[in-house]
Every structure is written in structure tokens, then in C-alpha cells.
Motif scaffolding. Structure first.
Motif, PDB file in Angstrom:
ATOM      1  N   PRO A  29       0.811  -1.231   0.000  1.00  0.00           N
ATOM      2  CA  PRO A  29       0.000   0.000   0.000  1.00  0.00           C
ATOM      3  C   PRO A  29       0.841   1.277   0.000  1.00  0.00           C
ATOM      4  CG  PRO A  29      -0.809  -1.579   1.620  1.00  0.00           C
ATOM      5  CD  PRO A  29       0.504  -2.112   1.135  1.00  0.00           C
ATOM      6  N   CYS A  30       0.233   2.315  -0.547  1.00  0.00           N
ATOM      7  CA  CYS A  30       0.869   3.638  -0.620  1.00  0.00           C
ATOM      8  C   CYS A  30       1.157   4.154   0.792  1.00  0.00           C
ATOM      9  CB  CYS A  30      -0.093   4.599  -1.339  1.00  0.00           C
ATOM     10  SG  CYS A  30       0.437   6.296  -1.368  1.00  0.00           S
ATOM     11  N   ILE A  31       2.352   4.691   0.968  1.00  0.00           N
ATOM     12  CA  ILE A  31       2.682   5.251   2.293  1.00  0.00           C
ATOM     13  C   ILE A  31       2.651   6.781   2.258  1.00  0.00           C
ATOM     14  CG2 ILE A  31       4.028   3.258   3.138  1.00  0.00           C
ATOM     15  CD1 ILE A  31       6.568   4.866   2.221  1.00  0.00           C
ATOM     16  N   ARG A  32       2.097   7.332   1.210  1.00  0.00           N
ATOM     17  CA  ARG A  32       1.909   8.791   1.065  1.00  0.00           C
ATOM     18  C   ARG A  32       3.219   9.563   1.266  1.00  0.00           C
ATOM     19  NH1 ARG A  32      -3.241   9.812  -1.160  1.00  0.00           N
ATOM     20  NH2 ARG A  32      -3.803   7.662  -1.292  1.00  0.00           N
ATOM     21  N   CYS A  33       4.287   9.045   0.692  1.00  0.00           N
ATOM     22  CA  CYS A  33       5.596   9.688   0.873  1.00  0.00           C
ATOM     23  C   CYS A  33       5.782  10.886  -0.051  1.00  0.00           C
ATOM     24  CB  CYS A  33       6.704   8.669   0.644  1.00  0.00           C
ATOM     25  SG  CYS A  33       6.778   8.091  -1.077  1.00  0.00           S
ATOM     26  N   GLY A  34       5.019  10.932  -1.145  1.00  0.00           N
ATOM     27  CA  GLY A  34       5.097  12.067  -2.067  1.00  0.00           C
ATOM     28  C   GLY A  34       6.265  12.020  -3.047  1.00  0.00           C
ATOM     29  N   ARG A  35       7.044  10.947  -3.040  1.00  0.00           N
ATOM     30  CA  ARG A  35       8.204  10.909  -3.948  1.00  0.00           C
ATOM     31  C   ARG A  35       7.785  10.927  -5.411  1.00  0.00           C
ATOM     32  NH1 ARG A  35      12.139   6.338  -1.369  1.00  0.00           N
ATOM     33  NH2 ARG A  35      11.687   6.919   0.762  1.00  0.00           N
ATOM     34  N   CYS A  36       6.673  10.256  -5.706  1.00  0.00           N
ATOM     35  CA  CYS A  36       6.211  10.228  -7.102  1.00  0.00           C
ATOM     36  C   CYS A  36       5.913  11.648  -7.591  1.00  0.00           C
ATOM     37  CB  CYS A  36       4.989   9.318  -7.248  1.00  0.00           C
ATOM     38  SG  CYS A  36       3.622   9.724  -6.152  1.00  0.00           S
ATOM     39  N   VAL A  37       5.417  12.482  -6.700  1.00  0.00           N
ATOM     40  CA  VAL A  37       5.067  13.860  -7.080  1.00  0.00           C
ATOM     41  C   VAL A  37       6.343  14.653  -7.363  1.00  0.00           C
ATOM     42  CG1 VAL A  37       3.853  15.960  -6.364  1.00  0.00           C
ATOM     43  CG2 VAL A  37       3.038  13.717  -5.570  1.00  0.00           C
ATOM     44  N   PRO A  83       0.920  11.838  -9.394  1.00  0.00           N
ATOM     45  CA  PRO A  83       0.694  10.412  -9.641  1.00  0.00           C
ATOM     46  C   PRO A  83      -0.103   9.711  -8.548  1.00  0.00           C
ATOM     47  CG  PRO A  83       2.974  11.000 -10.124  1.00  0.00           C
ATOM     48  CD  PRO A  83       2.348  12.205  -9.523  1.00  0.00           C
ATOM     49  N   VAL A  84       0.136  10.069  -7.311  1.00  0.00           N
ATOM     50  CA  VAL A  84      -0.569   9.364  -6.220  1.00  0.00           C
ATOM     51  C   VAL A  84      -2.093   9.581  -6.328  1.00  0.00           C
ATOM     52  CG1 VAL A  84      -0.036  11.249  -4.593  1.00  0.00           C
ATOM     53  CG2 VAL A  84      -0.683   9.010  -3.708  1.00  0.00           C
ATOM     54  N   MET A  85      -2.517  10.779  -6.695  1.00  0.00           N
ATOM     55  CA  MET A  85      -3.956  11.037  -6.859  1.00  0.00           C
ATOM     56  C   MET A  85      -4.477  10.380  -8.138  1.00  0.00           C
ATOM     57  SD  MET A  85      -4.206  14.978  -5.614  1.00  0.00           S
ATOM     58  CE  MET A  85      -5.891  15.235  -6.132  1.00  0.00           C
ATOM     59  N   ILE A 129      10.507   5.308  -8.688  1.00  0.00           N
ATOM     60  CA  ILE A 129      10.874   5.887  -7.383  1.00  0.00           C
ATOM     61  C   ILE A 129       9.993   5.350  -6.245  1.00  0.00           C
ATOM     62  CG2 ILE A 129       9.395   7.971  -7.246  1.00  0.00           C
ATOM     63  CD1 ILE A 129      13.197   8.060  -6.888  1.00  0.00           C
ATOM     64  N   CYS A 130       8.814   4.816  -6.582  1.00  0.00           N
ATOM     65  CA  CYS A 130       7.826   4.453  -5.549  1.00  0.00           C
ATOM     66  C   CYS A 130       8.359   3.343  -4.622  1.00  0.00           C
ATOM     67  CB  CYS A 130       6.524   3.993  -6.219  1.00  0.00           C
ATOM     68  SG  CYS A 130       5.314   3.396  -5.017  1.00  0.00           S
ATOM     69  N   PRO A 131       8.510   3.630  -3.325  1.00  0.00           N
ATOM     70  CA  PRO A 131       9.045   2.603  -2.422  1.00  0.00           C
ATOM     71  C   PRO A 131       8.061   1.450  -2.220  1.00  0.00           C
ATOM     72  CG  PRO A 131       8.384   4.547  -1.180  1.00  0.00           C
ATOM     73  CD  PRO A 131       8.225   4.889  -2.637  1.00  0.00           C
ATOM     74  N   ALA A 132       6.780   1.710  -2.520  1.00  0.00           N
ATOM     75  CA  ALA A 132       5.766   0.663  -2.362  1.00  0.00           C
ATOM     76  C   ALA A 132       5.627  -0.184  -3.630  1.00  0.00           C
ATOM     77  CB  ALA A 132       4.420   1.305  -1.997  1.00  0.00           C
ATOM     78  N   LYS A 133       6.467   0.116  -4.641  1.00  0.00           N
ATOM     79  CA  LYS A 133       6.478  -0.643  -5.900  1.00  0.00           C
ATOM     80  C   LYS A 133       5.098  -0.713  -6.558  1.00  0.00           C
ATOM     81  CE  LYS A 133      10.808  -1.731  -5.383  1.00  0.00           C
ATOM     82  NZ  LYS A 133      11.652  -0.664  -5.892  1.00  0.00           N
ATOM     83  N   ARG A 134       4.380   0.389  -6.486  1.00  0.00           N
ATOM     84  CA  ARG A 134       3.032   0.388  -7.074  1.00  0.00           C
ATOM     85  C   ARG A 134       3.144   0.523  -8.601  1.00  0.00           C
ATOM     86  NH1 ARG A 134      -0.791   4.497  -4.702  1.00  0.00           N
ATOM     87  NH2 ARG A 134      -2.369   2.884  -4.704  1.00  0.00           N
ATOM     88  N   PRO A 135       2.350  -0.213  -9.365  1.00  0.00           N
ATOM     89  CA  PRO A 135       2.451  -0.161 -10.844  1.00  0.00           C
ATOM     90  C   PRO A 135       1.756   1.082 -11.403  1.00  0.00           C
ATOM     91  CG  PRO A 135       0.781  -1.740 -10.174  1.00  0.00           C
ATOM     92  CD  PRO A 135       1.325  -1.152  -8.901  1.00  0.00           C
TER      93      PRO A 135
HETATM   94  S1  SF4 Z   1       5.717   7.213  -4.322  1.00  0.00           S
HETATM   95 FE1  SF4 Z   1       4.385   5.426  -4.072  1.00  0.00          FE
HETATM   96  S2  SF4 Z   1       4.126   5.271  -1.874  1.00  0.00           S
HETATM   97 FE2  SF4 Z   1       4.944   7.324  -2.239  1.00  0.00          FE
HETATM   98  S3  SF4 Z   1       3.104   8.633  -2.481  1.00  0.00           S
HETATM   99 FE3  SF4 Z   1       3.638   7.962  -4.513  1.00  0.00          FE
HETATM  100  S4  SF4 Z   1       2.375   6.134  -4.823  1.00  0.00           S
HETATM  101 FE4  SF4 Z   1       2.430   6.484  -2.624  1.00  0.00          FE
END
Ligand code: SF4
Ligand code: SF4
Length: 441
Positions: A366-374, A383-385, A415-421
Motif C-alpha cells: 500500500p501507498c505510504i503517502r511519501c510524495g516521492r512520485c510527485v 501520480p498518487v492522486m 521511485i515508488c518505495p511501495a512498488k506500485r504499478p
Molecule cells: S511514491 Fe508510491 S508510496 Fe509514495 S506517495 Fe507515490 S504512490 Fe504512494
């Protein structure tokens, strides 16, 4: 002042050391050649030959199926064995002309003859590029003659040569800049002949100092051409990132580069323009990098379009380890392939054969709302939204938060630490939204 670049981006492992010092080798095909009628964006080409016909290298065997389409040219001489659907790198079955190579490489009359571009009109140059079947060889496959025919040619101020080659592992453009810089500059001069108000800029990432040096030296007395070193950062070679880095101009998804006064062409495309206009040689070959830790001897090959990929892998010494994943293109934007029995097409710049160690574990969490994707997104979207909207299949929300501005660069997924596709989901959403728009007219 720092090097030219864009906001956002990532620094993935480059992997270029595997093949960057291997000069381009010419590889002649052994087996049949397969020419798909769709190797470009736009309408498929229409076969001009029938089973049993004899063809010559340089002969047009597929006729563009409309303005946005491209001719297909035979790269060997031989006999048409079949016209049937064949699988291509993106997994699709595409109607293809199969030619049995006679090994003689007999060519059409006049192929290879010198031609002085200064004796040609703009219309003649555009027509030569069209007849030669040239498309964007960087992967996009957009027909080049269309790109060279903007609504207002006087509004074009920049011809940008994309020498960034920011995709990890790929080295075909780098080698061309080192091995054949004169052809690159020659091709750029031909394009500049079409646009009186434009200057030419060759953008090269600063992890290629030798290419920067060579081309700077070669263009020092060319008043309309310069070399712009770029910061090494992915996706520096994305069309919008490159335009912004060099000109400071912004292009969004509803604009063409020409709307910002720019035309962008990749290195091998510009060389193909030179070959067509100055050497009477249509698009019959391309440079392909065969690389990855699974390959015995990674190399860059100059191959006839239509050659089977298995022949390229064999010429690179075969596999030293069974590959875990094979990708047509680079690791960021390439596509997984499941067989080596696919032909090299105009848009295939590389085959990356990765071992288990190179393939990242990708069990999503699951997403940890780290904001790195942004922070890495070069399109400055969220991307997270977008992923939240994609998971709900909410096209309206996806569009509202500018999801269509995504250029599918893969930086957020990387970059996503949660490896979300993330990128995969955005690709699907963009396709759905585009289809909905088409339905609405
Ligand atoms: S980088 Fe991945 S874990 Fe972090 S906010 Fe974006 S989707 Fe969520
Ligand atoms: S949202 Fe699209 S443009 Fe932004 S980082 Fe992800 S793939 Fe690239």
C-alpha cells in the motif's frame, strides 16, 4: 549557470558501460526478412507486391496508407514468400511481407548515388523523405515527412536533435554520434534548408562527453548549429523535457512541438534523412543495441530492417545466463517480449536481456503517502492522486487532475518505495480516456 535540464526526473542505474564502447558492427541477415506494414503511427501501409514477386533492396514494397503513414522499403533482394500477420515487439499481430533473402543484395537503380541537397527545392526534399519511409526512429514512429510539414514553416525557430539517449542501457544513438557525426550534421543541415528562421541544436546528456566534444568541434564553423550539453537525468530525452531544457518553452498534451516553434528528431532519424537526401538511400537499416547482463557480448549492430532478433542475439554471443526478462527498448519505457522470433522494425532501438539480479522485485504494497512520485514527475502532475482515480476507474477525475499530461515515462513507478504499478495504470487510463474522447467526437 548549471546545465540545461527540466524540473523533476530520476537517476536510474545507467548500465551503458556494457555496450557504449562497442562501435557499430554491420550484421547481414541469414534468414527471411519480415516487413510489418505498421511500423509507424498512422494508417498501415498497403503491400505493393504479391507472393512470388522478386524484389530489390531499396524497392518500395509497402505504400503509405494515407498522409499520416509511411512507406515500407525492402532491405534485401529476394522473393516474396508470404504476406501474412506476424507478431511484432509490442505483441500485436501485424500484416507483413516476408521476403526470402537471396543473399545477393541487388539494389534498385541509383541507390547510393550522391545528391547535392542545395540543388533541391523544399518540396523535393520533403518528397524524398516521404518516399524513403522515414519515421521517428527513437521509438515514436511518427512519419518524419509530416513532422517536416508544419502548418507554418516560418514559425519554426528550433530544430532540436535529440541526442540525450536518457533510457538506461541504450547506446545506439551514442555510437552513431561518435561513429558517424558527419552524417548527423549533414542531415541537420538538410532539415535547416526547409526552415529559414530556425537554428539547429544538438542536445546531448553530459554522460557522453566524447559525443559533445566531437559534435562541438564538427559544428564550430556552422553558424546555424550548436551543441547543448544537458544534465544527465531521466527522462531528459522526452520530447517535452528536451524542449523545455533547451528553449525554456513548455509543451502540453494538447500541443505539438511545432506550436512552440520546435521540431524534434532523434539522432538516427536525422542520419536517415541525410542518407535519403544526400545518398539516395531510403530507410532500410537501423542501429540496435543488444545488451543486458544475460548477453555474452553486448553490442551495437547496424542491421537490415526486417532481420529476426534471434540473429542479433546470436551475433552477440547468445545468452550466458537464461534471461529473467527480455525488453524491446530500455527498462523505463520498453515492452516485455516473450519470443526472439520478432523482426527488427523501424522503431526498435534495443533488446535488453536482464538477469534475475537486474529485474527488481515488484510485489506492490500500500501507498505510504511519501510524495516521492510527485517530486520526480516531469509533467508536474500528481501520480498518487491519479492512481486513486485509476483504481476507481474514474476517468472524469483522472482528466480533471490532468492525468492526460502523463508522458508514461515510468519515473514515478521507479521511485515508488511501495512498488506500485503507477505507469501501467496510467497507460490504461489514458487509452480509455482517449477512446472515450474519440467516441464523443
Ligand atoms: S511514491 Fe508510491 S508510496 Fe509514495 S506517495 Fe507515490 S504512490 Fe504512494
Ligand atoms: S505520472 Fe506519468 S509523467 Fe509523471 S512520472 Fe509518472 S509516468 Fe512520468
Amino acid at each position: 549557470m548549471g546545465l540545461a535540464t527540466f524540473k523533476g526526473g530520476i537517476h536510474p542505474y545507467e548500465g551503458k558501460e556494457l555496450s557504449e564502447n562497442k562501435p557499430v558492427e554491420v550484421l547481414l541477415p541469414k534468414g527471411d526478412l519480415v516487413y510489418p506494414m505498421s511500423q509507424h503511427i498512422g494508417a498501415p501501409a498497403k503491400p505493393l507486391v504479391a507472393v512470388g514477386d522478386h524484389v530489390l533492396a531499396g524497392q518500395k514494397i509497402g505504400e503509405a496508407g494515407g498522409f499520416i503513414s509511411a512507406n515500407v522499403i525492402a532491405s534485401v533482394s529476394g522473393t516474396v514468400k508470404a504476406i501474412e500477420p506476424r507478431r511484432v515487439a509490442n505483441g500485436a499481430m501485424v500484416n507483413s511481407i516476408i521476403v526470402q533473402n537471396d543473399g545477393e543484395y541487388k539494389t534498385v537503380e541509383g541507390l547510393g548515388e550522391d545528391r547535392d541537397p542545395s540543388t533541391l527545392s523544399k518540396e523535393e526534399i520533403r518528397n524524398i523523405v516521404k518516399e524513403a519511409g522515414i519515421v521517428g526512429l527513437g521509438g515514436a514512429g511518427f512519419p518524419t515527412h509530416v513532422k517536416l510539414t508544419p502548418k507554418d514553416e516560418n514559425a519554426i525557430e528550433y530544430i532540436l536533435v535529440n541526442g540525450a539517449e536518457c533510457e538506461p542501457y541504450l547506446t545506439s544513438d551514442y555510437r552513431l554520434m561518435i561513429d558517424e557525426p558527419e552524417k548527423l550534421v549533414g542531415g541537420l543541415k538538410v532539415i535547416l534548408q526547409l526552415f529559414d528562421n530556425a537554428k539547429g541544436v544538438i542536445g546531448i546528456e553530459n554522460n557522453k562527453p566524447e559525443a559533445i566534444k566531437k559534435l562541438t568541434e564538427l559544428t564550430k564553423d556552422e553558424p546555424r548549429i550548436s551543441v547543448c550539453p544537458l544534465l544527465t537525468k531521466y527522462p531528459q530525452g522526452g520530447e517535452r523535457s528536451l524542449i523545455y531544457a533547451i528553449t525554456g518553452r513548455k509543451v502540453n498534451s494538447s500541443m505539438l512541438p511545432a506550436d512552440a516553434g520546435c521540431i524534434v528528431d532523434n539522432v538516427d532519424t536525422v542520419i536517415s534523412i541525410y542518407m535519403a537526401v544526400c545518398k539516395s538511400t531510403p530507410l532500410m537499416r537501423r542501429v540496435v543495441t543488444i545488451t543486458g547482463d544475460a548477453v555474452t557480448d553486448p553490442k551495437n549492430f547496424n542491421v537490415k530492417i526486417g532481420t529476426d532478433f534471434s540473429e542479433l542475439v546470436e551475433a552477440a554471443g547468445g545468452f550466458k545466463t537464461q534471461p529473467e526478462k527480455i525488453i524491446a527498448g530500455g527498462p523505463m519505457m520498453g515492452m516485455a517480449v516473450f519470443s526472439l522470433n520478432i523482426p527488427v522494425t523501424k522503431t526498435n532501438s534495443a533488446l535488453l536481456c536482464m538477469t534475475k539480479d537486474e529485474v527488481a522485485a515488484n510485489e506492490p504494497t500500500p501507498c505510504i503517502r511519501c510524495g516521492r512520485c510527485v517530486s520526480v514527475c516531469p509533467s508536474h502532475i500528481i501520480p498518487v492522486m491519479m492512481m486513486d482515480a485509476a483504481l476507481r476507474n474514474d476517468c472524469e477525475q483522472f482528466e480533471k487532475i490532468n492525468g492526460m499530461e502523463c508522458m508514461e515515462c515510468g519515473s514515478c513507478t521507479f521511485i515508488c518505495p511501495a512498488k506500485r504499478p503507477l505507469t501501467q495504470a496510467f497507460k490504461e487510463m489514458r487509452k480509455t480516456v482517449a477512446a472515450n474522447r474519440r467516441k464523443k467526437g
